[in-house]
Design a protein around this motif. Structure first.
Motif, short mmCIF file in Angstrom:
data_model
loop_
_atom_site.label_atom_id
_atom_site.label_comp_id
_atom_site.label_asym_id
_atom_site.label_seq_id
_atom_site.Cartn_x
_atom_site.Cartn_y
_atom_site.Cartn_z
N VAL A 177 -4.04 -5.03 2.62
CA VAL A 177 -2.64 -5.33 2.92
C VAL A 177 -1.83 -4.04 2.79
CG1 VAL A 177 -0.61 -6.65 2.23
CG2 VAL A 177 -2.88 -7.71 2.11
N ARG B 290 -4.76 -4.73 -5.91
CA ARG B 290 -5.26 -5.94 -5.23
C ARG B 290 -4.87 -5.93 -3.75
NH1 ARG B 290 -3.75 -7.70 -10.06
NH2 ARG B 290 -1.80 -8.67 -9.39
N LEU B 291 -3.66 -5.49 -3.45
CA LEU B 291 -3.23 -5.42 -2.05
C LEU B 291 -4.09 -4.42 -1.28
CD1 LEU B 291 0.65 -5.43 -2.54
CD2 LEU B 291 -0.73 -7.28 -1.56
N GLN C 296 -7.18 -3.49 -1.97
CA GLN C 296 -8.52 -4.06 -1.82
C GLN C 296 -8.56 -5.12 -0.73
OE1 GLN C 296 -9.53 -5.46 -5.75
NE2 GLN C 296 -9.70 -3.38 -6.58
N ALA C 297 -7.46 -5.84 -0.56
CA ALA C 297 -7.39 -6.89 0.46
C ALA C 297 -6.99 -6.33 1.83
CB ALA C 297 -6.40 -7.97 0.03
N LEU D 101 -1.82 -13.60 -2.66
CA LEU D 101 -1.80 -12.42 -3.53
C LEU D 101 -0.50 -12.31 -4.34
CD1 LEU D 101 -3.28 -10.00 -0.88
CD2 LEU D 101 -4.42 -10.75 -2.97
#
Length: 113
Positions: free
Chosen positions: A76, A70-71, A73-74, A105
């Protein structure tokens, strides 16, 4: 700076607490090294005596890997620490960044205990 550590390493897999703390130190050091030239990292390092870290708990490897995905994809920046030679993901550290940029997140993760 946020560090997310697998809590099952201590609670279910019986790793010594010192070994788990070492994993977090590896991840934090690597994240700073990888993003040393970043302006947020430089601001963080400029106040050496007042650096702030938050250590959160991921319940298991799947949660940690999911967070890393998720990080990424964002967008980060972070470092997923994978202990070698065992090839075990143990923790991750985000590069220093504003809390507001990453808080959504990280909401589901509680403080490491």
């Amino acid at each position: 700076m946020y560090v997310v550590v697998r809590s099952d390493l201590v609670h279910a897999l019986s790793w010594p607490l010192g070994a788990v703390i070492t994993q977090a130190c590896h991840a934090a050091t690597a994240a700073i090294h990888l993003h040393y030239g970043d302006p947020d990292t430089q601001r963080y390092l400029a106040e050496l005596d007042s650096m702030h870290k938050v250590v959160l708990a991921a319940p298991d490897e799947a949660a940690l890997s999911g967070l890393s995905d998720r990080l990424s994809q964002a967008g980060v920046a972070h470092k997923l620490w994978v202990e070698q030679p065992e090839n075990i993901p143990t923790c991750l550290a985000l590069k220093p960044c504003p809390k507001e940029a990453v808080q959504p997140l990280l909401r589901k993760f509680k403080l490491f205990r």
